[in-house]
Design a protein around this motif. Structure first.
Motif, PDB file in Angstrom:
ATOM      1  N   HIS A  83       3.198   6.066  -5.718  1.00 47.25           N
ATOM      2  CA  HIS A  83       3.116   6.239  -6.882  1.00 47.25           C
ATOM      3  C   HIS A  83       1.820   7.196  -7.265  1.00 47.25           C
ATOM      4  O   HIS A  83       1.724   8.001  -8.237  1.00 47.25           O
ATOM      5  CB  HIS A  83       2.995   5.017  -7.618  1.00 47.25           C
ATOM      6  N   PHE A  84       0.758   7.105  -6.552  1.00 48.60           N
ATOM      7  CA  PHE A  84      -0.358   7.873  -6.702  1.00 48.60           C
ATOM      8  C   PHE A  84      -0.276   9.177  -6.387  1.00 48.60           C
ATOM      9  O   PHE A  84      -0.709  10.181  -7.207  1.00 48.60           O
ATOM     10  CB  PHE A  84      -1.653   7.213  -6.068  1.00 48.60           C
ATOM     11  N   ALA A  85       0.420   9.267  -5.427  1.00 49.76           N
ATOM     12  CA  ALA A  85       0.776  10.629  -4.999  1.00 49.76           C
ATOM     13  C   ALA A  85       1.592  11.453  -6.252  1.00 49.76           C
ATOM     14  O   ALA A  85       1.398  12.678  -6.333  1.00 49.76           O
ATOM     15  CB  ALA A  85       1.383  10.786  -3.599  1.00 49.76           C
ATOM     16  N   PHE A  86       2.485  10.992  -6.796  1.00 51.98           N
ATOM     17  CA  PHE A  86       3.185  11.382  -7.810  1.00 51.98           C
ATOM     18  C   PHE A  86       2.434  11.486  -9.004  1.00 51.98           C
ATOM     19  O   PHE A  86       2.397  12.543  -9.511  1.00 51.98           O
ATOM     20  CB  PHE A  86       4.464  10.482  -7.962  1.00 51.98           C
ATOM     21  N   ALA A  87       1.665  10.727  -9.462  1.00 47.82           N
ATOM     22  CA  ALA A  87       0.881  10.662 -10.803  1.00 47.82           C
ATOM     23  C   ALA A  87      -0.501  11.269 -10.667  1.00 47.82           C
ATOM     24  O   ALA A  87      -0.834  11.953 -11.582  1.00 47.82           O
ATOM     25  CB  ALA A  87       1.039   9.067 -11.452  1.00 47.82           C
TER      26      ALA A  87
ATOM     27  N   LEU B  17       0.843  -1.122  -0.099  1.00 41.76           N
ATOM     28  CA  LEU B  17       0.015  -0.082  -0.124  1.00 41.76           C
ATOM     29  C   LEU B  17       0.973   1.291   0.015  1.00 41.76           C
ATOM     30  O   LEU B  17       0.425   2.224  -0.635  1.00 41.76           O
ATOM     31  CB  LEU B  17      -1.020  -0.038   1.069  1.00 41.76           C
ATOM     32  N   LEU B  18       1.810   1.017   0.757  1.00 42.04           N
ATOM     33  CA  LEU B  18       2.857   2.141   0.520  1.00 42.04           C
ATOM     34  C   LEU B  18       3.504   2.705  -0.751  1.00 42.04           C
ATOM     35  O   LEU B  18       3.539   3.902  -0.986  1.00 42.04           O
ATOM     36  CB  LEU B  18       4.097   1.940   1.550  1.00 42.04           C
ATOM     37  N   HIS B  19       3.773   1.584  -1.378  1.00 41.67           N
ATOM     38  CA  HIS B  19       4.175   1.722  -2.920  1.00 41.67           C
ATOM     39  C   HIS B  19       2.921   2.353  -3.835  1.00 41.67           C
ATOM     40  O   HIS B  19       3.166   3.291  -4.406  1.00 41.67           O
ATOM     41  CB  HIS B  19       4.326   0.566  -3.349  1.00 41.67           C
TER      42      HIS B  19
ATOM     43  N   ALA C  39      -1.158  -1.798  -4.409  1.00 41.66           N
ATOM     44  CA  ALA C  39      -1.604  -2.321  -3.185  1.00 41.66           C
ATOM     45  C   ALA C  39      -1.909  -3.788  -3.106  1.00 41.66           C
ATOM     46  O   ALA C  39      -1.989  -4.276  -2.010  1.00 41.66           O
ATOM     47  CB  ALA C  39      -3.008  -1.268  -3.076  1.00 41.66           C
ATOM     48  N   ILE C  40      -2.388  -4.339  -4.047  1.00 39.28           N
ATOM     49  CA  ILE C  40      -2.466  -5.768  -4.091  1.00 39.28           C
ATOM     50  C   ILE C  40      -1.370  -6.749  -4.285  1.00 39.28           C
ATOM     51  O   ILE C  40      -1.147  -7.487  -3.598  1.00 39.28           O
ATOM     52  CB  ILE C  40      -3.807  -6.224  -5.435  1.00 39.28           C
TER      53      ILE C  40
END
Length: 404
Positions: free
Chosen positions: A48-52, A42-44, A98-99
């Motif tokens: 990644h979502f924060a960036f993109a 989930l951290l990854h 996350a999965i």
């Protein structure tokens, strides 16, 4: 205002709220069991979502809006496919990471995200070249989209290592820091500076002075990557270049502040008070960041800093939240893309308090970790700040949703 702009702004601020929700879950899971969630995965997805999904999507929207103003023609229909494409890859990365963590689908969506950065760079570069008047901001925008594309080298190297289970600590760290440097200090910073320069150049006509600042930051940019690699045994000449690059960035920022300060009344004449505060806080955070860069060139301090995860996390949040996020929100308010409302105002104030408290807690955690001191209830404090961040953004999104 261009009709499509409001739609995309609603999306990016919802994405920022989603980033805050995931951040709160991650903080909660440190203290309480959530067996159905893999913390690392989930951290990854969160990063990644924060960036993109947040910063990249927001900057693309703001750059397209700026281009529309310069061309006096709505450019959003032209870029609609790319904006949706980037959104698709951002949500794809969030779900896939996350999965499953680093695996087929997360790497697939990461690769698609890289393709978006290439396509956007090509389209936007061509559109900048078609402008009848070349502005100072164009230099910053071109550098920004170029650095965004180049950052993919680090992401691809990391994906290859993770997919093939190649465990080499130094190469892993160098790939991560390469990607982060070209994102944080390249794409994010240069795009924001382009938006700043668009405002300054409208009332400050010494073009050569503004170009000097651009070239100082640009020349220092590539060697500044090694500020994140001072833990390696760098040769004396390379170490010297790295130190000079950190100093050059400090000088460039000083020259810009020296230009802005006498113009502050003109720049802020029509600026909402809350936008003024947000942009000022962003500038303060940037000043702290540049000071820490120079400070980190002391070898002993560098080894300590990059050896402790809390310090790295605190530093990255200082840039992402303190410098970039506060600037983006402040710029949106400066341009009056949203109408003022008490709910939006309250949301921004609460969120800003959360940003400051979050950084204070992270820095306390990082500094005390150097002395192996455990501060009680620190994780509870970080959950509290994550809740404040979420609450502020929830209020902000509710305020935005009430506007037509």
């Amino acid at each position: 205002m261009f009709p499509h702009l409001n739609y995309w702004l609603r999306i990016i601020f919802f994405n920022l709220l989603l980033v805050a929700i995931i951040g709160l879950i991650l903080r909660y899971k440190i203290l309480f069991p959530l067996p159905f969630i893999d913390q690392k995965h989930l951290l990854h997805g969160h990063s990644h979502f924060a960036f993109a999904g947040w910063v990249t999507q927001a900057l693309m929207v703001l750059l397209i809006a700026n281009l529309s103003v310069q061309k006096q023609l709505d450019q959003f229909p032209k870029y609609t496919f790319l904006l949706y494409f980037n959104l698709f890859t951002a949500y794809g990365m969030l779900i896939a990471f996350a999965i499953q963590g680093y695996a087929f689908f997360s790497i697939l969506f990461s690769t698609l995200s890289i393709i978006v950065s290439y396509l956007f760079a090509l389209m936007f570069w061509k559109d900048l070249n078609k402008l009848s008047i070349s502005t100072i901001s164009s230099y910053w925008f071109k550098a920004a989209i170029l650095f965004n594309a180049i950052s993919s080298i680090g992401a691809l190297a990391l994906a290859i290592m993770m997919a093939n289970k190649i465990i080499h600590q130094n190469w892993y760290l160098l790939s991560v820091y390469f990607f982060l440097h070209f994102q944080y200090n390249g794409w994010f910073f240069f795009a924001c500076m382009g938006l700043v320069m668009e405002k300054i150049s409208s009332i400050y006509f010494k073009r050569i002075e503004l170009k000097k600042i651009f070239w100082l930051f640009t020349i220092a940019f590539v060697p500044a990557y090694f500020l994140s690699a001072l833990w390696l045994n760098l040769s004396n000449w390379l170490y010297t270049i790295v130190v000079v690059s950190a100093i050059l960035q400090g000088i460039a920022w000083y020259l810009l502040v020296k230009i802005i300060f006498p113009l502050r009344n003109m720049l802020s004449a029509q600026m909402p008070l809350i936008a003024k505060w947000l942009l000022s806080l962003s500038a303060i955070a940037l000043s702290i960041k540049l000071f820490l860069q120079i400070f980190s060139t002391i070898p002993a301090l560098s080894e300590l800093a990059y050896g402790f995860r809390p310090i790295v996390i605190g530093y990255l949040h200082l840039i992402l939240l303190g410098v970039i996020t506060l600037f983006i929100i402040g710029y949106v308010l400066l341009e009056k893309y949203f109408q003022y409302s008490q709910l939006i105002n309250a949301g921004i104030i609460v969120f800003t308090i959360g940003v400051i408290l979050n950084e204070v807690f992270l820095m306390i955690q990082g500094v005390t970790a150097l002395s192996y001191i455990i501060v009680p209830y620190m994780n509870e404090g970080l959950i509290f700040t994550a809740t404040i961040l979420f609450t502020g953004l929830l209020l902000l999104n509710l305020g935005i949703s009430k506007q037509t």
